[in-house]
Design an enzyme around this catalytic site. Structure first.
Site, PDB file in Angstrom:
ATOM      1  N   ASN A  10      21.499  -2.823 -27.696  1.00 28.11           N
ATOM      2  CA  ASN A  10      20.389  -2.169 -28.657  1.00 28.11           C
ATOM      3  C   ASN A  10      19.746  -0.929 -27.938  1.00 28.11           C
ATOM      4  O   ASN A  10      19.058  -1.245 -27.161  1.00 28.11           O
ATOM      5  CB  ASN A  10      19.551  -3.112 -29.416  1.00 28.11           C
ATOM      6  N   ASP A  12      17.272   1.178 -29.222  1.00 32.79           N
ATOM      7  CA  ASP A  12      16.107   1.479 -29.958  1.00 32.79           C
ATOM      8  C   ASP A  12      15.047   1.799 -29.224  1.00 32.79           C
ATOM      9  O   ASP A  12      14.160   2.869 -29.328  1.00 32.79           O
ATOM     10  CB  ASP A  12      15.414   0.418 -30.989  1.00 32.79           C
ATOM     11  N   HIS A  13      14.755   0.942 -28.272  1.00 31.94           N
ATOM     12  CA  HIS A  13      13.710   1.285 -27.326  1.00 31.94           C
ATOM     13  C   HIS A  13      13.530   2.316 -26.375  1.00 31.94           C
ATOM     14  O   HIS A  13      12.548   2.746 -25.881  1.00 31.94           O
ATOM     15  CB  HIS A  13      12.971  -0.025 -26.668  1.00 31.94           C
ATOM     16  N   ARG A  21       5.523   9.761 -27.315  1.00 34.63           N
ATOM     17  CA  ARG A  21       4.907  11.189 -26.768  1.00 34.63           C
ATOM     18  C   ARG A  21       5.083  12.397 -27.665  1.00 34.63           C
ATOM     19  O   ARG A  21       4.939  13.516 -27.383  1.00 34.63           O
ATOM     20  CB  ARG A  21       5.116  11.250 -25.485  1.00 34.63           C
ATOM     21  N   HIS A  46      18.490   0.265 -34.723  1.00 31.05           N
ATOM     22  CA  HIS A  46      17.967   0.112 -36.361  1.00 31.05           C
ATOM     23  C   HIS A  46      17.144   1.105 -36.664  1.00 31.05           C
ATOM     24  O   HIS A  46      16.086   1.640 -36.000  1.00 31.05           O
ATOM     25  CB  HIS A  46      17.160  -1.247 -35.917  1.00 31.05           C
ATOM     26  N   ARG A  48      14.755   2.226 -38.945  1.00 30.65           N
ATOM     27  CA  ARG A  48      13.817   1.466 -39.658  1.00 30.65           C
ATOM     28  C   ARG A  48      13.259   2.496 -40.782  1.00 30.65           C
ATOM     29  O   ARG A  48      13.039   3.658 -40.461  1.00 30.65           O
ATOM     30  CB  ARG A  48      12.630   1.056 -38.775  1.00 30.65           C
ATOM     31  N   ARG A  52      10.251   4.389 -36.644  1.00 31.38           N
ATOM     32  CA  ARG A  52       9.000   3.921 -35.399  1.00 31.38           C
ATOM     33  C   ARG A  52       9.938   4.361 -34.182  1.00 31.38           C
ATOM     34  O   ARG A  52       9.146   4.566 -33.301  1.00 31.38           O
ATOM     35  CB  ARG A  52       8.482   2.771 -35.439  1.00 31.38           C
ATOM     36  N   HIS A  53      11.103   4.277 -34.277  1.00 28.36           N
ATOM     37  CA  HIS A  53      12.233   4.706 -32.988  1.00 28.36           C
ATOM     38  C   HIS A  53      13.227   5.474 -33.197  1.00 28.36           C
ATOM     39  O   HIS A  53      13.045   6.733 -33.184  1.00 28.36           O
ATOM     40  CB  HIS A  53      12.278   3.296 -32.125  1.00 28.36           C
ATOM     41  N   GLU A  73      21.725  -1.193 -37.780  1.00 29.95           N
ATOM     42  CA  GLU A  73      20.973  -2.366 -38.394  1.00 29.95           C
ATOM     43  C   GLU A  73      20.033  -1.498 -39.336  1.00 29.95           C
ATOM     44  O   GLU A  73      19.618  -0.572 -39.156  1.00 29.95           O
ATOM     45  CB  GLU A  73      20.054  -3.061 -37.460  1.00 29.95           C
ATOM     46  N   THR A 103       8.687  -6.600 -34.427  1.00 32.59           N
ATOM     47  CA  THR A 103      10.239  -6.429 -34.554  1.00 32.59           C
ATOM     48  C   THR A 103      10.517  -7.338 -35.663  1.00 32.59           C
ATOM     49  O   THR A 103       9.702  -7.770 -36.180  1.00 32.59           O
ATOM     50  CB  THR A 103      10.856  -6.810 -32.914  1.00 32.59           C
ATOM     51  N   THR A 104      12.300  -7.266 -35.756  1.00 38.58           N
ATOM     52  CA  THR A 104      12.415  -8.115 -36.927  1.00 38.58           C
ATOM     53  C   THR A 104      12.005  -9.671 -36.832  1.00 38.58           C
ATOM     54  O   THR A 104      12.433 -10.481 -35.775  1.00 38.58           O
ATOM     55  CB  THR A 104      14.094  -8.249 -36.928  1.00 38.58           C
ATOM     56  N   GLU A 154      25.173 -12.476 -38.239  1.00 34.90           N
ATOM     57  CA  GLU A 154      24.571 -12.562 -36.777  1.00 34.90           C
ATOM     58  C   GLU A 154      23.516 -13.464 -36.934  1.00 34.90           C
ATOM     59  O   GLU A 154      22.442 -13.622 -37.668  1.00 34.90           O
ATOM     60  CB  GLU A 154      24.026 -11.194 -36.644  1.00 34.90           C
ATOM     61  N   HIS A 194      18.457 -11.281 -30.709  1.00 34.96           N
ATOM     62  CA  HIS A 194      17.047 -11.392 -30.595  1.00 34.96           C
ATOM     63  C   HIS A 194      16.546 -12.275 -29.685  1.00 34.96           C
ATOM     64  O   HIS A 194      16.730 -13.433 -29.635  1.00 34.96           O
ATOM     65  CB  HIS A 194      16.652 -11.761 -32.262  1.00 34.96           C
ATOM     66  N   GLY A 195      15.862 -11.383 -28.924  1.00 30.94           N
ATOM     67  CA  GLY A 195      15.064 -12.171 -27.961  1.00 30.94           C
ATOM     68  C   GLY A 195      15.801 -12.575 -26.775  1.00 30.94           C
ATOM     69  O   GLY A 195      15.317 -13.216 -25.849  1.00 30.94           O
ATOM     70  N   GLY A 216      18.606  -5.815 -26.863  1.00 28.08           N
ATOM     71  CA  GLY A 216      18.009  -4.654 -26.657  1.00 28.08           C
ATOM     72  C   GLY A 216      16.929  -4.401 -25.690  1.00 28.08           C
ATOM     73  O   GLY A 216      16.733  -4.149 -24.672  1.00 28.08           O
TER      74      GLY A 216
HETATM   75  N1  PXP Z   1      19.932  -8.155 -33.518  1.00 25.31           N
HETATM   76  C1  PXP Z   1      19.073  -7.844 -34.580  1.00 25.31           C
HETATM   77  C2  PXP Z   1      19.643  -8.031 -36.048  1.00 25.31           C
HETATM   78  C3  PXP Z   1      17.864  -7.199 -34.340  1.00 25.31           C
HETATM   79  O1  PXP Z   1      17.313  -6.860 -35.517  1.00 25.31           O
HETATM   80  C4  PXP Z   1      17.266  -6.937 -33.131  1.00 25.31           C
HETATM   81  C5  PXP Z   1      16.047  -6.393 -32.673  1.00 25.31           C
HETATM   82  O2  PXP Z   1      16.211  -4.927 -33.183  1.00 25.31           O
HETATM   83  C6  PXP Z   1      18.236  -7.433 -32.026  1.00 25.31           C
HETATM   84  C7  PXP Z   1      19.504  -8.115 -32.139  1.00 25.31           C
HETATM   85  C8  PXP Z   1      17.961  -7.014 -30.654  1.00 25.31           C
HETATM   86  O3  PXP Z   1      16.733  -7.828 -30.273  1.00 25.31           O
HETATM   87  P1  PXP Z   1      16.174  -7.765 -28.819  1.00 25.31           P
HETATM   88  O4  PXP Z   1      15.583  -6.481 -28.759  1.00 25.31           O
HETATM   89  O5  PXP Z   1      14.931  -8.797 -28.907  1.00 25.31           O
HETATM   90  O6  PXP Z   1      17.286  -8.019 -27.701  1.00 25.31           O
END
Ligand code: PXP
Length: 245
Positions: A10, A12-13, A21, A46, A48, A52-53, A73, A103-104, A154, A194-195, A216
């Protein structure tokens, strides 16, 4: 136990840093290319509602250049449904979305939203998109997801990842294992995310039947220290090795 497991990265970040910026860098497309070359099996973004990203332009550009698969996503909103049906990414993962969240937080409540999700899933599937539902590892959620005839669930690994107590973490891992077994019985493909981090990913990657992890924040954060190529390669190695333990 040697079963193939894929790593979705992922990015996104990467866009979070750019948006902070309002610059043109760092470029998520460049990041996706590096991640793919380092072994990512898919690229997750993702889009959103608050943008935001990741931006629409990023998603369109990525879709035209990715060598692997795009996992988009998104919230199950009309706006996103229209966007996804037009773009037709390989995968869409429907997630809950709240404006104020960092976050989600938590999975979809498929039981409560069954009717509206049925319509969104059907339209995405008609457009040729493989649909995943991001859900907590709960029996009712899995049964509800199965009844929508989606291909993938998921499983939200957040409670496992956030657990500070080893007993709670073991319980959450057990929930993920049980949920995986039930989902497989219902002929659902099982992903998790996630996480997940370098220090906690192995037990989840080792769950028999989980075929993809989406990660991510940990990878992009590690990339600041060692570079994205190394960060992806390190995670890929951990995930792959978990299958031969
Ligand atoms: N899976 C889903 C469905 C998510 O919403 C996210 C966060 O955007 C992730 C995975 C990735 O999570 P993390 O950034 O904590 O690894």
């Amino acid at each position: 136990m040697a079963q193939f497991i894929q790593l979705g990265v992922n990015i996104d970040h990467v866009a979070t840093l750019r948006q902070a910026r309002g610059t043109r860098y760092p470029d998520p497309v460049e990041a996706a290319r590096l991640a793919e070359n380092a072994g990512a099996d898919s690229i997750t973004v993702h889009l959103r509602e608050d943008r935001r990203h990741i931006q629409e332009r990023d998603v369109r550009l990525l879709h035209s250049v990715l060598q692997t698969r795009m996992n988009l996503e998104m919230a199950a909103s009309n706006e996103m449904l229209k966007f996804a049906c037009e773009l037709q990414p390989q995968d869409c993962c429907l997630v809950p979305e709240h404006r104020q969240e960092l976050t989600t937080e938590g999975g979809l409540d498929v039981c409560v939203q069954h009717k509206s999700l049925a319509s969104v899933c059907a339209q995405l599937m008609d457009a040729g998109v493989r649909v995943a539902l991001f859900i907590d590892p709960d029996q009712e959620q899995i049964e509800a997801a199965a009844s929508l005839r989606v291909s993938v669930v998921e499983l939200h690994a957040g409670r496992y990842a956030d657990a500070t107590d080893s007993r709670v973490q073991a319980e959450e891992l057990h929930r993920l294992r049980e949920a995986t077994q039930l989902a497989l019985q219902r002929r659902l493909e099982v992903h998790a995310g996630h996480g997940l981090h370098y220090h906690n990913v192995i037990p989840v990657a080792a769950i028999p039947g989980v075929t993809e992890l989406n990660i991510g924040h940990a990878i992009v954060s590690r990339a600041l220290m060692v570079g994205l190529t190394t960060a992806v390669m390190e995670m890929k190695q951990l995930v792959r090795d978990a299958r031969s333990l």
